[in-house]
Scaffold this motif. Sequence first.
Motif, mmCIF file in Angstrom:
data_model
loop_
_atom_site.group_PDB
_atom_site.id
_atom_site.type_symbol
_atom_site.label_atom_id
_atom_site.label_comp_id
_atom_site.label_asym_id
_atom_site.label_seq_id
_atom_site.Cartn_x
_atom_site.Cartn_y
_atom_site.Cartn_z
ATOM 1 N N ARG A 120 34.489 28.969 39.272
ATOM 2 C CA ARG A 120 34.293 28.454 40.628
ATOM 3 C C ARG A 120 34.784 29.513 41.604
ATOM 4 O O ARG A 120 35.872 30.054 41.430
ATOM 5 N N HIS A 121 33.970 29.827 42.633
ATOM 6 C CA HIS A 121 34.333 30.881 43.574
ATOM 7 C C HIS A 121 33.718 30.600 44.940
ATOM 8 O O HIS A 121 32.782 29.829 45.063
ATOM 9 N N SER A 122 34.279 31.257 45.963
ATOM 10 C CA SER A 122 33.779 31.033 47.325
ATOM 11 C C SER A 122 32.857 32.155 47.800
ATOM 12 O O SER A 122 31.989 31.922 48.629
ATOM 13 N N ALA A 123 33.025 33.359 47.290
ATOM 14 C CA ALA A 123 32.204 34.491 47.740
ATOM 15 C C ALA A 123 30.850 34.486 47.048
ATOM 16 O O ALA A 123 30.746 34.185 45.862
ATOM 17 N N LYS A 124 29.819 34.818 47.801
ATOM 18 C CA LYS A 124 28.463 34.926 47.246
ATOM 19 C C LYS A 124 28.293 36.306 46.612
ATOM 20 O O LYS A 124 28.777 37.295 47.135
ATOM 21 N N LYS A 125 27.570 36.343 45.489
ATOM 22 C CA LYS A 125 27.280 37.619 44.843
ATOM 23 C C LYS A 125 26.257 38.387 45.681
ATOM 24 O O LYS A 125 25.414 37.762 46.288
ATOM 25 N N PRO A 126 26.344 39.697 45.750
ATOM 26 C CA PRO A 126 27.100 40.568 44.865
ATOM 27 C C PRO A 126 28.562 40.773 45.252
ATOM 28 O O PRO A 126 29.220 41.629 44.693
ATOM 29 N N GLY A 127 29.096 39.991 46.179
ATOM 30 C CA GLY A 127 30.523 40.028 46.481
ATOM 31 C C GLY A 127 31.276 39.146 45.492
ATOM 32 O O GLY A 127 30.684 38.516 44.627
ATOM 33 N N GLY A 128 32.583 39.098 45.602
ATOM 34 C CA GLY A 128 33.378 38.180 44.798
ATOM 35 C C GLY A 128 34.081 38.773 43.595
ATOM 36 O O GLY A 128 34.679 38.052 42.795
ATOM 37 N N PHE A 129 34.035 40.092 43.452
ATOM 38 C CA PHE A 129 34.679 40.698 42.287
ATOM 39 C C PHE A 129 36.182 40.458 42.293
ATOM 40 O O PHE A 129 36.785 40.229 41.248
ATOM 41 N N ASP A 130 36.789 40.473 43.470
ATOM 42 C CA ASP A 130 38.233 40.232 43.557
ATOM 43 C C ASP A 130 38.592 38.838 43.041
ATOM 44 O O ASP A 130 39.596 38.657 42.356
ATOM 45 N N GLU A 131 37.771 37.840 43.367
ATOM 46 C CA GLU A 131 38.017 36.485 42.867
ATOM 47 C C GLU A 131 37.895 36.438 41.341
ATOM 48 O O GLU A 131 38.669 35.770 40.674
ATOM 49 N N LEU A 132 36.921 37.142 40.817
ATOM 50 C CA LEU A 132 36.713 37.170 39.377
ATOM 51 C C LEU A 132 37.913 37.783 38.666
ATOM 52 O O LEU A 132 38.446 37.199 37.722
ATOM 53 N N THR A 133 38.357 38.931 39.117
ATOM 54 C CA THR A 133 39.490 39.581 38.447
ATOM 55 C C THR A 133 40.780 38.785 38.648
ATOM 56 O O THR A 133 41.610 38.715 37.742
ATOM 57 N N ALA A 134 40.962 38.178 39.823
ATOM 58 C CA ALA A 134 42.158 37.366 40.062
ATOM 59 C C ALA A 134 42.190 36.151 39.124
ATOM 60 O O ALA A 134 43.252 35.742 38.663
ATOM 61 N N HIS A 135 41.018 35.601 38.855
ATOM 62 C CA HIS A 135 40.944 34.442 37.960
ATOM 63 C C HIS A 135 41.537 34.753 36.590
ATOM 64 O O HIS A 135 42.187 33.913 35.980
ATOM 65 N N TYR A 136 41.317 35.957 36.109
ATOM 66 C CA TYR A 136 41.803 36.342 34.782
ATOM 67 C C TYR A 136 43.147 37.056 34.824
ATOM 68 O O TYR A 136 43.648 37.488 33.790
ATOM 69 N N ASN A 137 43.752 37.188 36.001
ATOM 70 C CA ASN A 137 45.067 37.811 36.165
ATOM 71 C C ASN A 137 45.177 39.149 35.446
ATOM 72 O O ASN A 137 46.213 39.462 34.856
ATOM 73 N N GLY A 138 44.105 39.918 35.437
ATOM 74 C CA GLY A 138 44.132 41.226 34.799
ATOM 75 C C GLY A 138 44.092 41.189 33.283
ATOM 76 O O GLY A 138 44.210 42.217 32.630
ATOM 77 N N ALA A 139 43.943 39.998 32.691
ATOM 78 C CA ALA A 139 43.934 39.882 31.226
ATOM 79 C C ALA A 139 42.641 40.404 30.612
ATOM 80 O O ALA A 139 42.614 40.737 29.431
ATOM 81 N N LEU A 140 41.575 40.448 31.402
ATOM 82 C CA LEU A 140 40.295 40.967 30.919
ATOM 83 C C LEU A 140 39.888 42.179 31.732
ATOM 84 O O LEU A 140 40.100 42.226 32.933
ATOM 85 N N THR A 141 39.289 43.142 31.064
ATOM 86 C CA THR A 141 38.737 44.291 31.761
ATOM 87 C C THR A 141 37.256 44.021 31.989
ATOM 88 O O THR A 141 36.659 43.184 31.305
ATOM 89 N N PRO A 142 36.630 44.710 32.944
ATOM 90 C CA PRO A 142 35.222 44.456 33.236
ATOM 91 C C PRO A 142 34.306 44.520 32.011
ATOM 92 O O PRO A 142 33.359 43.752 31.905
ATOM 93 N N ASP A 143 34.600 45.408 31.069
ATOM 94 C CA ASP A 143 33.730 45.509 29.897
ATOM 95 C C ASP A 143 33.865 44.317 28.949
ATOM 96 O O ASP A 143 33.121 44.201 27.984
ATOM 97 N N GLN A 144 34.783 43.412 29.239
ATOM 98 C CA GLN A 144 34.957 42.205 28.425
ATOM 99 C C GLN A 144 34.348 40.969 29.088
ATOM 100 O O GLN A 144 34.491 39.867 28.572
ATOM 101 N N ILE A 145 33.701 41.141 30.227
ATOM 102 C CA ILE A 145 33.153 40.020 30.984
ATOM 103 C C ILE A 145 31.636 40.113 31.013
ATOM 104 O O ILE A 145 31.076 41.190 31.173
#
Length: 119
Positions: free
Chosen positions: A24-49
């Motif tokens: 669940r996020h508020s920013a429309k794509k292609p924005g919103g990367f910060d929300e995505l990374t914050a959701h995982y608290n840095g536990a996942l790297t982009p190549d794992q998503i």
Amino acid sequence: GTNDDAEYREAKIVEDALGVPVLRHSAKKPGGFDELTAHYNGALTPDQICIIGDRLFTDVLFGTLHGLLTVHVTQSLKHEGDNVLARAIKALENGILLRLLQGVGVKPIYHPAREKIKK
């Protein structure tokens, strides 16, 4: 699952159909990367998503810009609720642009997860 999905009903339909969580996020794509990374608290790297979507200029562009594995689907689970402009753009993307790109030999960019899928 953006805020304009009332009570995230559409997100729940996708989760039930695919068996994967929808962020669940508020920013429309292609924005919103910060929300995505914050959701995982840095536990996942982009190549794992992985991002799965039916739009080239939002879903696929978002994933590609941020190094995510992208899966482009050409059939939506449903079209009801899409505004007229979104439907028209989606039809142009999937009906004309996608065929044009395929016709001139454009291939998906390399992503390390594709090696795991091949095995």
